[in-house]
Enzyme design. Structure first.
Site, PDB file in Angstrom:
ATOM      1  N   PRO A 149     -33.552 -18.471  -2.793  1.00  0.00           N
ATOM      2  CA  PRO A 149     -34.184 -17.353  -1.513  1.00  0.00           C
ATOM      3  C   PRO A 149     -34.546 -18.491  -0.269  1.00  0.00           C
ATOM      4  O   PRO A 149     -35.256 -19.855  -0.301  1.00  0.00           O
ATOM      5  CB  PRO A 149     -35.507 -16.725  -1.981  1.00  0.00           C
ATOM      6  N   GLY A 160     -36.739 -18.027   3.502  1.00  0.00           N
ATOM      7  CA  GLY A 160     -37.056 -17.151   4.494  1.00  0.00           C
ATOM      8  C   GLY A 160     -36.388 -16.988   5.649  1.00  0.00           C
ATOM      9  O   GLY A 160     -36.022 -18.469   5.673  1.00  0.00           O
ATOM     10  N   SER A 217     -35.798 -13.278  -0.295  1.00  0.00           N
ATOM     11  CA  SER A 217     -36.914 -13.567  -0.108  1.00  0.00           C
ATOM     12  C   SER A 217     -37.564 -12.475   0.254  1.00  0.00           C
ATOM     13  O   SER A 217     -37.632 -12.087   0.823  1.00  0.00           O
ATOM     14  CB  SER A 217     -36.778 -15.052   0.783  1.00  0.00           C
ATOM     15  N   TYR A 276     -43.483 -13.476  -3.243  1.00  0.00           N
ATOM     16  CA  TYR A 276     -45.133 -14.842  -3.221  1.00  0.00           C
ATOM     17  C   TYR A 276     -46.151 -13.541  -3.260  1.00  0.00           C
ATOM     18  O   TYR A 276     -46.326 -12.057  -2.175  1.00  0.00           O
ATOM     19  CB  TYR A 276     -45.303 -14.886  -1.110  1.00  0.00           C
ATOM     20  N   THR A 332     -42.624 -16.918  -6.775  1.00  0.00           N
ATOM     21  CA  THR A 332     -42.920 -18.192  -7.176  1.00  0.00           C
ATOM     22  C   THR A 332     -44.487 -18.818  -7.179  1.00  0.00           C
ATOM     23  O   THR A 332     -45.662 -18.528  -6.578  1.00  0.00           O
ATOM     24  CB  THR A 332     -42.480 -18.407  -4.964  1.00  0.00           C
ATOM     25  N   LYS A 367     -40.528 -19.476 -10.928  1.00  0.00           N
ATOM     26  CA  LYS A 367     -40.417 -20.708  -9.714  1.00  0.00           C
ATOM     27  C   LYS A 367     -41.394 -21.222  -9.433  1.00  0.00           C
ATOM     28  O   LYS A 367     -42.325 -21.261  -8.157  1.00  0.00           O
ATOM     29  CB  LYS A 367     -39.094 -19.877  -8.371  1.00  0.00           C
ATOM     30  N   SER A 387     -38.002 -26.487 -10.455  1.00  0.00           N
ATOM     31  CA  SER A 387     -37.944 -26.726  -8.871  1.00  0.00           C
ATOM     32  C   SER A 387     -39.212 -27.026  -8.007  1.00  0.00           C
ATOM     33  O   SER A 387     -40.611 -27.190  -8.804  1.00  0.00           O
ATOM     34  CB  SER A 387     -37.866 -24.935  -7.955  1.00  0.00           C
ATOM     35  N   HIS A 422     -39.334 -26.451  -4.453  1.00  0.00           N
ATOM     36  CA  HIS A 422     -39.159 -25.905  -3.833  1.00  0.00           C
ATOM     37  C   HIS A 422     -38.339 -26.840  -2.861  1.00  0.00           C
ATOM     38  O   HIS A 422     -38.666 -26.720  -1.154  1.00  0.00           O
ATOM     39  CB  HIS A 422     -41.499 -25.686  -2.596  1.00  0.00           C
ATOM     40  N   ARG A 438     -40.167 -29.143  -0.055  1.00  0.00           N
ATOM     41  CA  ARG A 438     -40.864 -28.709   0.591  1.00  0.00           C
ATOM     42  C   ARG A 438     -42.528 -28.410   0.853  1.00  0.00           C
ATOM     43  O   ARG A 438     -43.109 -27.478   1.836  1.00  0.00           O
ATOM     44  CB  ARG A 438     -40.042 -27.520   1.468  1.00  0.00           C
ATOM     45  N   GLY A 481     -31.265 -30.596  -4.732  1.00  0.00           N
ATOM     46  CA  GLY A 481     -30.708 -31.824  -4.628  1.00  0.00           C
ATOM     47  C   GLY A 481     -29.231 -31.955  -4.737  1.00  0.00           C
ATOM     48  O   GLY A 481     -27.902 -32.015  -4.751  1.00  0.00           O
ATOM     49  N   ARG A 501     -30.508 -24.968   0.659  1.00  0.00           N
ATOM     50  CA  ARG A 501     -29.506 -25.589   1.930  1.00  0.00           C
ATOM     51  C   ARG A 501     -28.379 -25.294   2.346  1.00  0.00           C
ATOM     52  O   ARG A 501     -27.505 -25.395   3.187  1.00  0.00           O
ATOM     53  CB  ARG A 501     -30.161 -26.693   2.445  1.00  0.00           C
TER      54      ARG A 501
END
Length: 388
Positions: free
Chosen positions: A78, A80, A107, A130, A156, A255, A277, A279, A282, A312, A334
């Protein structure tokens, strides 16, 4: 043009196309971005055993996760506001994923609502939740995605409060409202005309579709950033999972787990899976890389639930590294966001096809024909953090 092949190529193409506030939003992490860098470094520290003279002609990347068959052990994580990267971007991304036989986890904060995505694509999706303070909204959202055919929910758990993201403050995406931030955004918009036409003009409406019922008419992206800090619930505890279970009878995946003790609790509550994870670097900038955390988490839960991982991962060989460390599947964020920004639906599809090619080559060169057979036996010299 020469089509971008690797992650760095895609990142560079996205940087040229996107205004700075959107590029930095995707590219950046929290605080000084130490965790972001550690994610990449931890994955690259994993060495693999090169094995020769094995029959790998029957190569098979497919796997089964949460009752669904995937063309390879990969899914789009996901992200955002993905719809701000290309016109109605989430629709383009899920089509690219579907063309390559992998799922997309939508997301909560997509630009396109789940209803719009389902109507436009007719493609099954997984969903990331969320937990907002308004539990009535959460109940309604769970009912909506269930009615649309979603059967796997990713909750999450590592965002009780948003991690401060200095790059977003510098670019004008977040921070105190005022003319300075607006001027920075508009300066970038007018100097990126292709994005301005595709997303700014043709990609309307610029609302966070799933949140329209709860945002009380505040529909600008800056309003969302302020709203999220006020409405993501920092009081959520393990007890709240009972509330989720009472309103969700599909597969449940947590997650944002990096600690073995937390992983055991996830297994104890009867979840179907977890994602190792942080995040994407972040949130907690002092966290370890997810590849560092993965082996201990996988060992802690054994076969009690399905372990996934993100953070990564930049190519197909990185997917293999995560599988060797104990993950059953890998999520990328990403990479698909940059591919979408660079080339839309086709960009996502090409990126996934490239990753499949790289994963297949990595398996063959480690003497392994099937992705489902990947595991710790493929590891070479163990990293210094192994077994911690």
């Amino acid at each position: 043009m020469v089509w971008p092949h690797g992650f760095d190529d895609l990142r560079g193409a996205a940087r040229r196309r996107l205004p700075r506030f959107m590029f930095d939003y995707v590219d950046g992490g929290s605080f000084a971005e130490t965790a972001l860098a550690r994610n990449v470094a931890a994955v690259r520290a994993v060495t693999l055993r090169q094995r020769v003279l094995n029959d790998v002609s029957a190569s098979d990347l497919s796997t089964t996760l949460f009752g669904e068959t995937l063309a390879m052990p990969l899914m789009l994580a996901p992200v955002g506001m993905g719809g701000m990267l290309r016109k109605r971007g989430e629709i383009q991304a899920i089509r690219g994923a579907h063309a390559n036989g992998v799922p997309m986890v939508l997301s909560t904060v997509t630009l396109c609502s789940v209803d719009e995505i389902a109507a436009a694509t007719q493609i099954p999706f997984w969903f990331q939740l969320y937990v907002a303070k308004d539990r009535g909204f959460v109940m309604d959202l769970l009912a909506r995605i269930k009615a649309l055919g979603c059967r796997t929910l990713f909750m999450t758990v590592d965002l009780p409060v948003p991690g401060p993201r200095w790059r977003d403050q510098r670019s004008g995406l977040s921070g105190p409202p005022g003319l300075t931030g607006q001027w920075r955004r508009w300066r970038e918009i007018v100097t990126h005309p292709r994005w301005a036409l595709d997303v700014g003009l043709l990609g309307r409406p610029h609302t966070l579709g799933n949140l329209v019922p709860i945002m009380n008419g505040r529909l600008k992206l800056a309003d969302f950033l302020r709203w999220s800090g006020q409405n993501f619930d920092p009081a959520v505890t393990w007890r709240d999972l009972e509330f989720i279970r009472n309103h969700w009878d599909g597969k449940l995946v947590l997650k944002g787990v990096t600690d073995p003790d937390d992983a055991r609790r996830v297994a104890d509550i009867g979840a179907d899976g977890l994602v190792v994870s942080n995040h994407g670097g972040r949130q907690l900038d002092g966290s370890i890389g997810t590849a560092e955390a993965l082996p201990a988490v996988a060992q802690a839960v054994g076969e009690r639930l399905t372990v996934l991982a993100d953070g990564g991962v930049r190519n197909g060989l990185d997917i293999l590294r995560m599988l060797a460390l104990g993950a059953r599947g890998v999520m990328i964020g990403r990479a698909w966001a940059f591919a979408l920004a660079a080339g839309g639906e086709e960009g996502v599809s090409r990126m996934l096809a490239q990753m499949a090619l790289e994963l297949r080559a990595g398996l063959a060169l480690t003497g392994c024909a099937r992705a489902q057979d990947a595991g710790p036996h493929l590891l070479g010299q163990l990293p210094s953090w192994w077994g911690r």
